[in-house]
Design an enzyme around this catalytic site. Structure first.
Site, PDB file in Angstrom:
ATOM      1  N   ARG A  52      73.680  41.365  74.699  1.00 30.77           N
ATOM      2  CA  ARG A  52      73.417  40.705  75.983  1.00 30.77           C
ATOM      3  C   ARG A  52      74.680  40.033  76.506  1.00 30.77           C
ATOM      4  O   ARG A  52      75.619  39.759  75.777  1.00 30.77           O
ATOM      5  CB  ARG A  52      72.310  39.667  75.842  1.00 30.77           C
ATOM      6  CG  ARG A  52      72.621  38.532  74.858  1.00 30.77           C
ATOM      7  CD  ARG A  52      73.074  37.251  75.519  1.00 30.77           C
ATOM      8  NE  ARG A  52      73.456  36.219  74.565  1.00 30.77           N
ATOM      9  CZ  ARG A  52      74.689  35.982  74.185  1.00 30.77           C
ATOM     10  NH1 ARG A  52      75.713  36.707  74.628  1.00 30.77           N
ATOM     11  NH2 ARG A  52      74.957  35.005  73.318  1.00 30.77           N
ATOM     12  N   GLU A  58      74.685  27.856  78.883  1.00 34.05           N
ATOM     13  CA  GLU A  58      75.354  28.011  77.585  1.00 34.05           C
ATOM     14  C   GLU A  58      75.114  26.796  76.708  1.00 34.05           C
ATOM     15  O   GLU A  58      75.264  25.650  77.155  1.00 34.05           O
ATOM     16  CB  GLU A  58      76.861  28.198  77.839  1.00 34.05           C
ATOM     17  CG  GLU A  58      77.497  29.217  76.964  1.00 34.05           C
ATOM     18  CD  GLU A  58      76.899  30.621  77.132  1.00 34.05           C
ATOM     19  OE1 GLU A  58      76.006  30.969  76.326  1.00 34.05           O
ATOM     20  OE2 GLU A  58      77.331  31.348  78.017  1.00 34.05           O
ATOM     21  N   HIS A  59      74.750  27.058  75.463  1.00 30.70           N
ATOM     22  CA  HIS A  59      74.459  26.013  74.476  1.00 30.70           C
ATOM     23  C   HIS A  59      73.296  25.126  74.931  1.00 30.70           C
ATOM     24  O   HIS A  59      73.246  23.937  74.619  1.00 30.70           O
ATOM     25  CB  HIS A  59      75.702  25.166  74.180  1.00 30.70           C
ATOM     26  CG  HIS A  59      76.763  25.967  73.457  1.00 30.70           C
ATOM     27  ND1 HIS A  59      76.770  26.139  72.104  1.00 30.70           N
ATOM     28  CD2 HIS A  59      77.813  26.678  73.941  1.00 30.70           C
ATOM     29  CE1 HIS A  59      77.803  26.907  71.772  1.00 30.70           C
ATOM     30  NE2 HIS A  59      78.444  27.250  72.867  1.00 30.70           N
ATOM     31  N   ASP A 201      69.335  35.042  72.109  1.00 26.79           N
ATOM     32  CA  ASP A 201      69.805  36.412  71.881  1.00 26.79           C
ATOM     33  C   ASP A 201      68.678  37.332  71.445  1.00 26.79           C
ATOM     34  O   ASP A 201      68.541  38.457  71.935  1.00 26.79           O
ATOM     35  CB  ASP A 201      70.903  36.410  70.815  1.00 26.79           C
ATOM     36  CG  ASP A 201      72.041  35.483  71.204  1.00 26.79           C
ATOM     37  OD1 ASP A 201      72.068  35.070  72.362  1.00 26.79           O
ATOM     38  OD2 ASP A 201      72.877  35.166  70.340  1.00 26.79           O
ATOM     39  N   LYS A 245      80.856  33.832  64.138  1.00 29.34           N
ATOM     40  CA  LYS A 245      80.034  32.652  63.847  1.00 29.34           C
ATOM     41  C   LYS A 245      79.641  32.539  62.373  1.00 29.34           C
ATOM     42  O   LYS A 245      79.244  31.484  61.916  1.00 29.34           O
ATOM     43  CB  LYS A 245      78.814  32.617  64.742  1.00 29.34           C
ATOM     44  CG  LYS A 245      78.749  31.292  65.431  1.00 29.34           C
ATOM     45  CD  LYS A 245      77.741  31.049  66.504  1.00 29.34           C
ATOM     46  CE  LYS A 245      76.942  32.161  67.033  1.00 29.34           C
ATOM     47  NZ  LYS A 245      75.872  32.620  66.158  1.00 29.34           N
TER      48      LYS A 245
HETATM   49  P1  NG1 Z   1      76.553  34.210  70.397  1.00 25.65           P
HETATM   50  O1  NG1 Z   1      77.468  34.240  71.520  1.00 25.65           O
HETATM   51  O2  NG1 Z   1      75.778  35.464  70.241  1.00 25.65           O
HETATM   52  O3  NG1 Z   1      77.204  33.751  69.162  1.00 25.65           O
HETATM   53  C1  NG1 Z   1      75.271  31.818  70.220  1.00 25.65           C
HETATM   54  C2  NG1 Z   1      73.806  31.632  69.803  1.00 25.65           C
HETATM   55  C3  NG1 Z   1      72.897  31.490  71.026  1.00 25.65           C
HETATM   56  C4  NG1 Z   1      73.419  30.413  71.969  1.00 25.65           C
HETATM   57  C5  NG1 Z   1      74.899  30.702  72.308  1.00 25.65           C
HETATM   58  C6  NG1 Z   1      75.528  29.652  73.174  1.00 25.65           C
HETATM   59  C7  NG1 Z   1      73.025  32.754  67.766  1.00 25.65           C
HETATM   60  C8  NG1 Z   1      72.546  34.015  67.176  1.00 25.65           C
HETATM   61  N1  NG1 Z   1      73.349  32.793  69.055  1.00 25.65           N
HETATM   62  O4  NG1 Z   1      75.421  33.086  70.814  1.00 25.65           O
HETATM   63  O5  NG1 Z   1      71.593  31.191  70.602  1.00 25.65           O
HETATM   64  O6  NG1 Z   1      73.259  29.145  71.423  1.00 25.65           O
HETATM   65  O7  NG1 Z   1      75.681  30.797  71.108  1.00 25.65           O
HETATM   66  O8  NG1 Z   1      74.878  29.568  74.394  1.00 25.65           O
HETATM   67  O9  NG1 Z   1      73.144  31.751  67.083  1.00 25.65           O
END
Ligand code: NG1
Length: 488
Positions: A52, A58-59, A201, A245
């Protein structure tokens, strides 16, 4: 009735005949890999789960506030067949990921941190934990897996893998589950890899609809379709800085989750003392003006007057809350895996995080209205404001993302912002549809052939195909499984 592969793919990708040929060739290649990995056997199912791009919000998800992403035509695909035993045997088309085999037995013990197999294990573990499949009767599956979502780039490649794994495990066990329930379950599954993420996500990967963005609300999960204006396109540009992450970005991401948790406790205490209301919030959204029946401005004022705007040490927070530092650490700084987040050397920036989250939530609501009015300029302006807040208050940008945003605005983007967790990864750019080709050409010259070549010391990732680092997003439908005609 089995549908022809190209018919199914046309339904999913809704693309030109030339693009369809490319998609079909990719699936055919995976089918061939299946036959060479499991000689003499045919697959029975195909599963696809999209990545996506988050347009705005965001956050906010883990704080209970809404987001507005859309699923993209980059995805994870499993070609697989159930097995007679409980073994899960997965081969990745990319040779950098080793074949993994494990048993669907509860609890599923993780591989080492950072191992790709943990995303598959996360889905299996969570489904067994929920009791949806009886561990004693669980059937495994054998699969080949392919993916086109750039990794560690904020486009949810890991969640797409979790979603596809869950759908494969459920299909192998002939189990049907409502997508909303599955999305909520899988949001929790990512704790398995040690991050404290929200549910955006998994929800968009499962619930998206072709040609539309989704406004998603949480606790409980609700979605609202957003029609995208035809005159505006969303172009993704990869900064070429990895933001994994499960590795280096983990502390930075989890720190912000904890800072929001601390903000929730502090705000609740402050509002309670001033207003006399008895409040028991789980997350920041429980303290919104609407929920408390107060003006948002009033709450913001109470907050800044009560605990100020500078970063706070753990012991100051403890004083505000009337608890010991150890108690606060235990109650609010413990991550889902049981570990405690260490105090950041520069203190907890609760006020800045609070201000970002609350203002970003408001921007999502404004974006819903701007999309409904077909006002592309308003959408783009909200994206620019979101960028400033992510950079200054949430501090999830980096020099390369800043360069990319500023270059893209100079080259025709009406709005530009980092998308996803940040710290690297991609930007999403709102570009007038009739200027997309020109935009991509000038971004290629200015960023990929200019900035990246000049800043030689920066840790840019290597790429072979420009179409994988800068591309227009086509909003696709959400994840699904369908029978495979593997004998073709
Ligand atoms: P991504 O960009 O996929 O690492 C993460 C979190 C989301 C959201 C966004 C910030 C996971 C799987 N995804 O996304 O839930 O918090 O950061 O908006 O932890």
């Amino acid at each position: 009735m089995q549908r022809d592969l190209s018919e199914e793919l046309q339904r999913i990708y809704n693309c030109s005949p030339d693009e369809l040929l490319i998609h079909v060739a990719r699936y055919e290649q995976l089918l061939a890999l299946y036959r060479s990995s499991f000689p003499g056997q045919n697959p029975t199912f195909i599963v696809r789960a999209p990545g996506r791009v988050n347009l705005i919000g965001e956050h906010t998800d883990y704080n209970g506030y809404p987001v507005m992403p859309m699923a993209i035509d980059r995805d994870v695909v499993f070609i697989f067949a159930p097995r007679a035993d409980n073994t899960i045997d997965i081969t990745n088309e990319s040779p950098s990921y080793r074949r993994r085999t494990f048993d669907a037995r509860f609890p599923v013990i993780p591989y080492e941190q950072g191992d790709w197999g943990n995303y598959v294990k996360a889905a299996v573990h969570e489904i067994l934990d929920a009791g949806w499949i009886d561990p004693k009767k669980a059937m495994g599956f054998q699969a080949v897996i392919g993916g086109t979502i750039p990794e560690s780039a904020g486009l949810s490649s890991s969640s797409a893998l979790v979603v596809a794994s869950a759908l494969a495990f459920l299909a192998a066990n002939n189990k049907q589950v409502d997508n909303n329930r599955l999305a909520e379950l899988l949001a929790r599954a990512e704790r398995y890899v040690g991050s404290e993420g929200g549910g955006m996500d998994q929800a968009v990967s499962l619930l998206a609809e072709s040609g539309k963005a989704l406004k998603i609300d949480f606790f409980p999960l609700r979605t609202q379709l957003t029609i995208l204006p035809e005159n505006l396109s969303f172009v993704v540009c990869n900064s070429l800085i990895r933001a994994p992450k499960s590795e280096s970005v983990r502390y930075a991401y989890n720190r912000r989750v904890i800072e929001c948790r601390l903000a929730t406790a502090l705000v609740a205490k402050a509002v309670q003392e001033r207003s006399g209301k008895n409040i028991h919030p789980n997350r920041l959204a429980d303290l919104s003006g609407q929920k408390l029946g107060l003006e948002q401005r009033t709450i913001d004022k109470i907050v800044s007057q009560s605990f100020g705007e500078r970063p706070l040490r753990l012991k100051e927070i403890a004083q505000h809350l009337g608890e010991t530092a150890e108690a606060v650490q235990h109650r609010l700084c413990t991550l889902r895996d049981g570990s405690v987040l260490t105090e950041p050397p520069d203190g907890f920036k609760v006020w800045n995080r609070y201000r970002h989250v609350v203002s970003e939530a408001q921007r999502v609501e404004s974006a819903v209205a701007a999309f409904a009015a077909g006002d592309s300029f308003a959408v783009a302006e909200l994206m620019n404001q979101s960028h400033a807040s992510c950079r200054d208050d949430y501090e999830v940008s980096c020099p390369e993302l800043e360069a990319l945003v500023s270059i893209s605005r100079d080259h025709g983007a009406l709005g530009a912002r980092p998308t996803g967790a940040g710290f690297g990864g991609c930007t999403v750019n709102a570009v007038p549809s009739d200027q997309v080709t020109q935009f991509i050409d000038s971004m290629t010259a200015a960023y990929y052939h200019g900035y990246v070549k000049k800043e030689k010391e920066r840790p840019f990732t290597h790429y072979t195909n420009l179409h994988d680092v800068i591309f227009v997003c086509r909003a696709t439908t959400g994840a699904g499984a369908w029978p495979s005609r593997g004998d073709r």
